[in-house]
Write a protein that holds these residues in place. Sequence first.
Motif, PDB file in Angstrom:
ATOM      1  N   UNK A  12     -59.951 -51.310 -98.089  1.00 32.94           N
ATOM      2  CA  UNK A  12     -58.705 -51.252 -97.192  1.00 32.94           C
ATOM      3  C   UNK A  12     -58.521 -52.309 -96.271  1.00 32.94           C
ATOM      4  N   UNK A  13     -57.329 -52.762 -96.057  1.00 33.36           N
ATOM      5  CA  UNK A  13     -57.146 -53.798 -95.329  1.00 33.36           C
ATOM      6  C   UNK A  13     -57.686 -53.324 -93.834  1.00 33.36           C
ATOM      7  N   UNK A  14     -58.138 -54.298 -92.776  1.00 31.56           N
ATOM      8  CA  UNK A  14     -58.809 -53.758 -91.869  1.00 31.56           C
ATOM      9  C   UNK A  14     -57.921 -53.111 -90.742  1.00 31.56           C
ATOM     10  N   UNK A  15     -58.546 -52.234 -89.952  1.00 30.60           N
ATOM     11  CA  UNK A  15     -57.722 -51.525 -88.687  1.00 30.60           C
ATOM     12  C   UNK A  15     -57.916 -52.462 -87.412  1.00 30.60           C
ATOM     13  N   UNK A  16     -56.628 -52.292 -86.902  1.00 34.41           N
ATOM     14  CA  UNK A  16     -56.712 -52.956 -85.731  1.00 34.41           C
ATOM     15  C   UNK A  16     -57.833 -52.396 -84.431  1.00 34.41           C
ATOM     16  N   UNK A  17     -58.441 -53.286 -84.168  1.00 29.98           N
ATOM     17  CA  UNK A  17     -59.418 -52.714 -82.797  1.00 29.98           C
ATOM     18  C   UNK A  17     -58.826 -51.856 -81.622  1.00 29.98           C
ATOM     19  N   UNK A  18     -57.401 -52.244 -81.395  1.00 33.32           N
ATOM     20  CA  UNK A  18     -56.888 -51.138 -80.425  1.00 33.32           C
ATOM     21  C   UNK A  18     -55.498 -50.681 -81.135  1.00 33.32           C
ATOM     22  N   UNK A  67     -52.194 -43.576 -85.287  1.00 33.51           N
ATOM     23  CA  UNK A  67     -52.850 -42.952 -86.272  1.00 33.51           C
ATOM     24  C   UNK A  67     -52.501 -41.608 -87.071  1.00 33.51           C
ATOM     25  N   UNK A  68     -51.664 -40.817 -85.847  1.00 31.69           N
ATOM     26  CA  UNK A  68     -51.164 -39.577 -86.354  1.00 31.69           C
ATOM     27  C   UNK A  68     -49.559 -39.671 -86.944  1.00 31.69           C
ATOM     28  N   UNK A  69     -49.388 -40.914 -87.065  1.00 30.09           N
ATOM     29  CA  UNK A  69     -47.893 -41.152 -87.861  1.00 30.09           C
ATOM     30  C   UNK A  69     -48.304 -41.293 -89.375  1.00 30.09           C
ATOM     31  N   UNK A  70     -47.175 -40.551 -90.081  1.00 32.34           N
ATOM     32  CA  UNK A  70     -47.189 -40.345 -91.506  1.00 32.34           C
ATOM     33  C   UNK A  70     -45.761 -40.627 -91.786  1.00 32.34           C
ATOM     34  N   UNK A  71     -45.972 -41.897 -92.924  1.00 28.53           N
ATOM     35  CA  UNK A  71     -44.616 -42.282 -93.167  1.00 28.53           C
ATOM     36  C   UNK A  71     -44.234 -42.057 -94.660  1.00 28.53           C
ATOM     37  N   UNK A  72     -43.228 -41.610 -94.998  1.00 27.67           N
ATOM     38  CA  UNK A  72     -42.898 -41.253 -96.469  1.00 27.67           C
ATOM     39  C   UNK A  72     -41.610 -42.463 -96.911  1.00 27.67           C
ATOM     40  N   UNK A  73     -41.959 -42.973 -97.968  1.00 27.10           N
ATOM     41  CA  UNK A  73     -41.036 -44.223 -98.500  1.00 27.10           C
ATOM     42  C   UNK A  73     -40.392 -43.562 -99.852  1.00 27.10           C
ATOM     43  N   UNK A  74     -39.003 -43.844 -99.536  1.00 23.16           N
ATOM     44  CA  UNK A  74     -37.988 -43.173-100.605  1.00 23.16           C
ATOM     45  C   UNK A  74     -36.854 -44.371-100.799  1.00 23.16           C
ATOM     46  N   UNK A  75     -36.673 -44.495-102.200  1.00 26.52           N
ATOM     47  CA  UNK A  75     -35.555 -45.230-102.611  1.00 26.52           C
ATOM     48  C   UNK A  75     -34.298 -44.473-102.527  1.00 26.52           C
ATOM     49  N   UNK A 129     -45.261 -50.130 -93.581  1.00 26.54           N
ATOM     50  CA  UNK A 129     -46.346 -49.360 -94.078  1.00 26.54           C
ATOM     51  C   UNK A 129     -47.629 -49.886 -93.773  1.00 26.54           C
ATOM     52  N   UNK A 130     -47.853 -51.112 -93.929  1.00 24.12           N
ATOM     53  CA  UNK A 130     -49.432 -51.861 -93.682  1.00 24.12           C
ATOM     54  C   UNK A 130     -49.514 -51.941 -92.333  1.00 24.12           C
ATOM     55  N   UNK A 131     -48.641 -52.002 -91.530  1.00 21.51           N
ATOM     56  CA  UNK A 131     -48.844 -51.955 -90.069  1.00 21.51           C
ATOM     57  C   UNK A 131     -49.326 -50.494 -89.611  1.00 21.51           C
ATOM     58  N   UNK A 132     -48.625 -49.297 -90.170  1.00 19.15           N
ATOM     59  CA  UNK A 132     -49.114 -48.009 -89.894  1.00 19.15           C
ATOM     60  C   UNK A 132     -50.507 -47.894 -90.523  1.00 19.15           C
ATOM     61  N   UNK A 156     -52.798 -50.199 -90.588  1.00 19.23           N
ATOM     62  CA  UNK A 156     -53.868 -50.672 -89.700  1.00 19.23           C
ATOM     63  C   UNK A 156     -54.019 -50.333 -88.418  1.00 19.23           C
ATOM     64  N   UNK A 157     -52.888 -49.379 -87.956  1.00 18.36           N
ATOM     65  CA  UNK A 157     -53.043 -48.426 -86.838  1.00 18.36           C
ATOM     66  C   UNK A 157     -53.899 -47.099 -87.134  1.00 18.36           C
TER      67      UNK A 157
END
Length: 402
Positions: free
Chosen positions: A10-16, A175-183, A202-205, A207-208
Amino acid sequence: IRDRFNPAKQISHYPQRGTFRGFRRSSNRGVGTRNHVVILAASSAASSYVRKLARDCSSLSDPLQNVDGIVAVAHTEGGNPTKPNNIDYVLRTLAGFMVHPNVGAVLVADNPAGWIRNGLIRDFLAENSYPISEIPHAFLSLDPGFEKSLVKGRETITGWLDEVNSAKRTLQPLSELKLALQCGGSDSFSGVSANPLVGRLAKEIIRHGGTANLAETVELVGAESYLLNSVSDLQTAERFLDFVENFKKKMSWHGHSPEGNPSGGNRFRGLYNISVKSLGAAMKKDPEVRLDFAIDYSEPMKEPGFYFMNSPGNDLENARRAGLGDTRQHPPQSRSRSRFDLGGYGHTLPTRDFLQTPSRFRQPHQRRRNRRIETPMLGRLHGESRQRLSPTGQRTEDQKEE
């Protein structure tokens, strides 16, 4: 696939990690972005009741600073006297609505005429360890007198309001945020504009340390190789392919195939077959992001990461899955807390957050304190300066009841 499979990282997480303001629930429920009192119909036989009660109670939350509204959750299932063939999906969906972190309290109403009754829902919650004891809740069976049931329901809701209003928004980790993607009605620009943009979000979420949820099985047929280019393990890849094949098989029972998926509006706007449509829809997963999990409709998302959820392409059913897995800006689809509805030409469903390609008609939004984040992608494709938008490239406006 077994012979050539290699697990991806998986893509790396941000340190902060970043933060957002949300409602901290219990450790089992997480953090919500809203605080609603929900009136839930156990079956379609109680739908008219929950809608009427929500209308009658809507003004009760007006003076309350921390209550975002009193809302009805009505649906079309379980109202006949015979057992529904999709009972597992329905019960999982209803349970997801009840414990969703955007819900501050929930009243469930059943009707003796329907097959799905309160006792069945209560047993399902207990057998599957849903944390219903951690939220104010009640079960109400409709009396023969409709008006009497309305009075009883209003009394129950009124008794909860002080407790629900006592919840406060506080800083919470992304890290508590969950995003649903909808067409929301694709066109020929969606795959090069709105979908890649929300994939980047979504990638930014991810990474957090957060979670994102991609769905609509039939709208990924033809894009399997892209989705499976980066996967956590072989089991996830095989489960995704099983969902696709099962969808094709069920469509064949009725003499159809995924090729019939593109609507007249899709074709009119350049999406002339399912592969073209799917390749654009798949761009909601950024190429740097790994597919971590493949789950069935409305299954909870228990770990952070990027998910595929098996679901139809129908907007109404697919929108529901986002709340149930735990996505958090959409009221209870897999309990998603946030939903981005990506549209080319739009649909008639009410929605809260979306990115769009051309301008689309304004839809009814929730009654209070709603804000819409809108990125008008058509202007960007035509070279419109970013400076004409906000510093983040987003135009934000208060939504008023129309």
